[in-house]
Design a protein around this motif. Structure first.
Motif, PDB file in Angstrom:
ATOM      1  N   THR A  86       0.816  -1.215   0.000  1.00  0.00           N
ATOM      2  CA  THR A  86       0.000   0.000   0.000  1.00  0.00           C
ATOM      3  C   THR A  86       0.848   1.262   0.000  1.00  0.00           C
ATOM      4  N   TYR A  87       2.118   1.144  -0.310  1.00  0.00           N
ATOM      5  CA  TYR A  87       3.028   2.299  -0.329  1.00  0.00           C
ATOM      6  C   TYR A  87       2.967   2.953  -1.711  1.00  0.00           C
ATOM      7  N   SER A  88       2.161   3.999  -1.822  1.00  0.00           N
ATOM      8  CA  SER A  88       1.877   4.631  -3.117  1.00  0.00           C
ATOM      9  C   SER A  88       3.130   5.152  -3.807  1.00  0.00           C
ATOM     10  N   THR A  89       4.002   5.830  -3.065  1.00  0.00           N
ATOM     11  CA  THR A  89       5.192   6.428  -3.676  1.00  0.00           C
ATOM     12  C   THR A  89       6.092   5.373  -4.306  1.00  0.00           C
ATOM     13  N   ALA A  90       6.227   4.219  -3.658  1.00  0.00           N
ATOM     14  CA  ALA A  90       7.075   3.163  -4.217  1.00  0.00           C
ATOM     15  C   ALA A  90       6.499   2.642  -5.528  1.00  0.00           C
ATOM     16  N   TRP A  91       5.176   2.490  -5.618  1.00  0.00           N
ATOM     17  CA  TRP A  91       4.550   2.069  -6.875  1.00  0.00           C
ATOM     18  C   TRP A  91       4.800   3.104  -7.972  1.00  0.00           C
ATOM     19  N   ALA A  92       4.726   4.367  -7.621  1.00  0.00           N
ATOM     20  CA  ALA A  92       4.959   5.422  -8.609  1.00  0.00           C
ATOM     21  C   ALA A  92       6.379   5.372  -9.149  1.00  0.00           C
ATOM     22  N   MET A  93       7.334   5.240  -8.256  1.00  0.00           N
ATOM     23  CA  MET A  93       8.726   5.182  -8.684  1.00  0.00           C
ATOM     24  C   MET A  93       9.000   3.938  -9.509  1.00  0.00           C
ATOM     25  N   LEU A  94       8.396   2.821  -9.136  1.00  0.00           N
ATOM     26  CA  LEU A  94       8.569   1.589  -9.899  1.00  0.00           C
ATOM     27  C   LEU A  94       8.000   1.746 -11.301  1.00  0.00           C
ATOM     28  N   SER A  95       6.893   2.452 -11.430  1.00  0.00           N
ATOM     29  CA  SER A  95       6.324   2.714 -12.754  1.00  0.00           C
ATOM     30  C   SER A  95       7.328   3.433 -13.652  1.00  0.00           C
ATOM     31  N   ILE A  96       8.014   4.424 -13.106  1.00  0.00           N
ATOM     32  CA  ILE A  96       9.001   5.163 -13.900  1.00  0.00           C
ATOM     33  C   ILE A  96      10.184   4.266 -14.259  1.00  0.00           C
ATOM     34  N   MET A  97      10.563   3.358 -13.372  1.00  0.00           N
ATOM     35  CA  MET A  97      11.649   2.425 -13.694  1.00  0.00           C
ATOM     36  C   MET A  97      11.253   1.511 -14.840  1.00  0.00           C
ATOM     37  N   TYR A  98       9.997   1.037 -14.840  1.00  0.00           N
ATOM     38  CA  TYR A  98       9.528   0.201 -15.947  1.00  0.00           C
ATOM     39  C   TYR A  98       9.497   1.001 -17.248  1.00  0.00           C
ATOM     40  N   LEU A  99       9.115   2.249 -17.143  1.00  0.00           N
ATOM     41  CA  LEU A  99       9.076   3.108 -18.329  1.00  0.00           C
ATOM     42  C   LEU A  99      10.466   3.262 -18.936  1.00  0.00           C
ATOM     43  N   ASP A 100      11.476   3.456 -18.083  1.00  0.00           N
ATOM     44  CA  ASP A 100      12.841   3.618 -18.577  1.00  0.00           C
ATOM     45  C   ASP A 100      13.405   2.320 -19.123  1.00  0.00           C
ATOM     46  N   GLU A 101      12.877   1.202 -18.658  1.00  0.00           N
ATOM     47  CA  GLU A 101      13.246  -0.091 -19.238  1.00  0.00           C
ATOM     48  C   GLU A 101      12.925  -0.101 -20.727  1.00  0.00           C
ATOM     49  N   ASP A 102      11.814   0.561 -21.095  1.00  0.00           N
ATOM     50  CA  ASP A 102      11.406   0.617 -22.506  1.00  0.00           C
ATOM     51  C   ASP A 102      12.122   1.728 -23.270  1.00  0.00           C
ATOM     52  N   ARG A 103      12.078   2.968 -22.748  1.00  0.00           N
ATOM     53  CA  ARG A 103      12.565   4.084 -23.562  1.00  0.00           C
ATOM     54  C   ARG A 103      14.079   4.159 -23.631  1.00  0.00           C
ATOM     55  N   PHE A 104      14.810   3.641 -22.607  1.00  0.00           N
ATOM     56  CA  PHE A 104      16.264   3.636 -22.643  1.00  0.00           C
ATOM     57  C   PHE A 104      16.831   2.225 -22.865  1.00  0.00           C
ATOM     58  N   ASN A 105      15.936   1.228 -22.951  1.00  0.00           N
ATOM     59  CA  ASN A 105      16.345  -0.168 -23.099  1.00  0.00           C
ATOM     60  C   ASN A 105      17.261  -0.596 -21.954  1.00  0.00           C
ATOM     61  N   PHE A 106      16.941  -0.137 -20.745  1.00  0.00           N
ATOM     62  CA  PHE A 106      17.710  -0.510 -19.565  1.00  0.00           C
ATOM     63  C   PHE A 106      17.189  -1.830 -18.992  1.00  0.00           C
ATOM     64  N   ASN A 107      18.037  -2.820 -18.926  1.00  0.00           N
ATOM     65  CA  ASN A 107      17.766  -4.083 -18.224  1.00  0.00           C
ATOM     66  C   ASN A 107      16.415  -4.698 -18.587  1.00  0.00           C
ATOM     67  N   PRO A 108      16.148  -4.939 -19.881  1.00  0.00           N
ATOM     68  CA  PRO A 108      14.840  -5.518 -20.259  1.00  0.00           C
ATOM     69  C   PRO A 108      14.644  -6.887 -19.640  1.00  0.00           C
ATOM     70  N   GLU A 109      13.438  -7.120 -19.117  1.00  0.00           N
ATOM     71  CA  GLU A 109      13.109  -8.397 -18.487  1.00  0.00           C
ATOM     72  C   GLU A 109      12.511  -9.335 -19.537  1.00  0.00           C
ATOM     73  N   VAL A 110      13.241 -10.378 -19.852  1.00  0.00           N
ATOM     74  CA  VAL A 110      12.830 -11.325 -20.880  1.00  0.00           C
ATOM     75  C   VAL A 110      11.630 -12.127 -20.389  1.00  0.00           C
ATOM     76  N   GLY A 111      10.605 -12.234 -21.223  1.00  0.00           N
ATOM     77  CA  GLY A 111       9.439 -13.034 -20.896  1.00  0.00           C
ATOM     78  C   GLY A 111       8.419 -12.339 -20.035  1.00  0.00           C
ATOM     79  N   ALA A 112       8.699 -11.125 -19.622  1.00  0.00           N
ATOM     80  CA  ALA A 112       7.758 -10.395 -18.765  1.00  0.00           C
ATOM     81  C   ALA A 112       6.753  -9.641 -19.632  1.00  0.00           C
ATOM     82  N   GLU A 113       5.718  -9.138 -18.997  1.00  0.00           N
ATOM     83  CA  GLU A 113       4.751  -8.287 -19.676  1.00  0.00           C
ATOM     84  C   GLU A 113       5.485  -7.066 -20.237  1.00  0.00           C
ATOM     85  N   PRO A 114       5.067  -6.525 -21.397  1.00  0.00           N
ATOM     86  CA  PRO A 114       5.751  -5.350 -21.967  1.00  0.00           C
ATOM     87  C   PRO A 114       5.897  -4.247 -20.929  1.00  0.00           C
ATOM     88  N   PRO A 115       7.061  -3.587 -20.885  1.00  0.00           N
ATOM     89  CA  PRO A 115       7.326  -2.614 -19.827  1.00  0.00           C
ATOM     90  C   PRO A 115       6.356  -1.436 -19.807  1.00  0.00           C
TER      91      PRO A 115
END
Length: 597
Positions: free
Chosen positions: A367-396
């Motif tokens: 239930t920690y809202s800020t952590a979910w928000a920050m994690l969302s931005i990390m997933y976003l950067d996984e896509d736009r900067f191609n940082f550490n893509p997770e193979v087999g996971a749902e699209p970032p």
């Protein structure tokens, strides 16, 4: 200390020798107990080597700011970076010698009052084991005149703290479960003492009360800190001892200050203290002409500036708390520090560590809202900067949108959650909704420079170049050390607004050379300014770093939500810089765009 020769056997006076000191320096810098991020290592190495070279008398705030922290010749003491980093470095050394370096033969310390290191033999290394010291009882808070009004409440604070979480009067935003209480317990805590009436007059009294109220309104909007509420603030005297605040409330920081009036003038002094030792971490004076605005407008402006300086994500409190978090502690607040460190650095290595930390946090504290928000931005950067893509996971991008929506469901007013949702919507091509959410977030917290810069970037890239440039200017002014990324986008906005002078100035401040698109933007800016040698150099670097981009340039710019007319302008700029475009792109460029300006 003065050293005249390099020796491994120590000096004649019995002090450590130069090579022994260098060995100890290397031992510290390679330790896991010494912070591996930031400038602590560079700071320590610089002051040690300068002292060993006989130049200790040159170790001033000005020289350190330029040589270690990259400030230019306009640096003044109003910039607190050296004082803040020196405090962090002292605490890092203290921790090292308490945890790993307790048996080292030599100690390196930075005594308070200067930046010259002291070298000594470590007495602990050869001492006999000592019996554990008894744990002292908690001191009792003594009450003075300013404390009597709330004495009964404060007398019970220690018991309340021991029984539950921090006591926060006024009801700060906390989550619906005890898990969230655990998650935020390690966040920085701040108490605001009533601002003092320094001249005893009725006008100063009115301003001091109003300013304190404005600060208590502005500061809690920053979700990364906890602020003790109004009742707590009013129970304190304006000259309360910082250590007493620490003892009674457990708060890490004390914000205090005063107000003085003279005919037609108002002066406000504000200072932030570390309650552990009373050290002043930041201070500033504000002078206002009372004729320039009404009472409420002036006190609101001062409160906004103070709040932004100390509570923004890259402000004084965040810098000090990043000094040396426990290396194996994946607590919730450490993850926010990792997130902001990553946002300053933007590297794949920092991304991996911050993402893992945040994923662990939301698993432990769902239930920690800020952590979910920050994690969302990390997933976003996984896509736009191609940082550490997770193979087999749902699209970032889908993971980013889900995490952002989770954050705003948990707390609809969380600034970081609204920022994350704005970004996720933007990259999922829901531009109208993205801009609406961004404006909502800015209205919720107009002081947050992280949000301000991000919204300015999104607006600019969506074609609202003037509005985006204004927001970026504001973010950079309030947080000049916030990041080269915003300078880069501001440079692009100036190019689009045909302001060549600003474009060239901002692109030289961007310091984003590791990102291919930086070089593309630099190429078009230099070409437009007639700096053809620099334009061709940057264009060549871009072509080497991202060779497939030019062959698919229309698709690449479209996926970044660049409008057709802006795409045409950028492609013309790249051609002007000497880069070859595919025929489809070349046909889309109007001939007028290729003419010199």
């Amino acid at each position: 200390m003065h050293m005249t020769s390099s020796t491994t056997a120590g000096t004649a006076a019995g002090l450590p020798g130069i090579e022994e000191i260098r060995t100890e320096l290397d031992r510290i810098l390679s330790s896991r107990e010494f912070p591996g991020t930031g400038r602590a290592a560079a700071f320590l190495r610089y002051v040690v080597e300068e002292t060993l070279a006989g130049r200790a008398n040159r170790l001033k705030g000005y020289s350190i700011a330029i040589e270690v922290f990259g400030r230019d010749e306009t640096f003044t003491q109003d910039d607190p970076v050296v004082r803040i980093e020196a405090g962090r470095l002292r605490r890092s050394l203290e921790r090292y010698y308490l945890v790993e370096g307790d048996k080292d033969p030599i100690r390196i310390d930075i005594p308070k009052g200067g930046y010259t290191p002291a070298f000594s033999w470590n007495a602990v290394a050869s001492a006999t084991p000592m019996e554990p010291l008894p744990v002292p009882s908690r001191p009792t808070l003594t009450t003075g005149p300013g404390w009597r009004a709330r004495g009964a409440v404060l007398a019970g604070v220690a018991a309340v703290l021991a029984a539950s979480a921090y006591w926060i009067a006024g009801g700060l935003a906390s989550g619906p479960t005890s898990l969230l209480d655990d998650a935020v317990r390690d966040m920085p805590t701040l108490v605001v003492a009533p601002f003092a009436n320094l001249d005893g007059g009725p006008d100063a009294q009115l301003y001091s009360v109003g300013l304190t109220e404005e600060l208590l309104t502005a500061l809690p909007r920053f979700k990364e800190i906890k602020v003790f509420g109004r009742e707590t603030s009013k129970s304190l005297s304006s000259d309360v001892d910082a250590s007493k605040v620490r003892e009674a409330l457990g708060a890490r920081y004390l914000l205090a200050g005063g107000v003085r009036t003279s005919p037609g003038r108002l002066r406000v002094t504000a200072r932030l203290l570390d309650t552990a030792d009373g050290e002043i971490l930041w201070s500033r004076d504000y002078d206002k002409d009372l004729a320039s605005g009404d009472l409420f407008a002036i006190q609101t402006d001062v409160a906004r500036r103070v709040a932004t300086a100390i509570a923004q994500p890259y402000g004084v409190m965040a810098q000090v708390d990043a000094a040396n978090p426990p290396p194996d502690d994946l607590g919730a607040y450490e993850c926010t520090l990792r997130f902001y460190a990553y946002r300053s650095e933007l590297s794949a290595e920092a991304h991996a560590g911050a993402r893992t930390c945040l994923e662990t946090t939301v698993e432990r504290y769902p239930t920690y809202s800020t952590a979910w928000a920050m994690l969302s931005i990390m997933y976003l950067d996984e896509d736009r900067f191609n940082f550490n893509p997770e193979v087999g996971a749902e699209p970032p991008l889908q993971r980013a949108l889900k995490a952002a929506r989770r954050a705003t469901q948990l707390d609809g007013n969380n600034t970081r959650g609204l920022q994350a949702l704005m970004m996720a919507l933007f990259f999922n091509k829901e531009l109208t909704e993205a801009m609406r959410v961004g404006e909502q977030a800015l209205a919720t917290n107009p002081n947050d420079t992280e949000l301000m810069g991000e919204l300015g970037t999104r607006m600019a890239l969506a074609g609202e170049w003037q509005r985006g440039a204004a927001l970026l200017d504001q973010a950079i002014a309030l947080n000049p050390a916030g990041g080269g990324f915003y300078h880069g986008t501001r440079a692009l906005a100036a190019y689009m607004l045909k302001d060549n002078e600003t474009a060239v100035r901002e692109i030289t401040k961007a310091n984003m050379q590791k990102f291919p698109l930086f070089h593309a933007v630099a190429a078009v800016i230099y070409a437009e300014a007639g700096m053809m040698e620099a334009a061709r150099r940057e264009g060549d670097i871009f072509a080497v770093m991202q060779p497939d981009f030019l062959q698919n340039i229309i698709a690449e710019l479209t996926v970044r939500n660049v409008r057709p007319e802006d795409r045409s302008r950028l492609m013309a700029g790249l051609r002007k810089a000497g880069l070859t475009l595919p025929q489809e792109a070349a046909d889309a460029v109007g001939t007028s765009e290729l003419q010199p300006r």
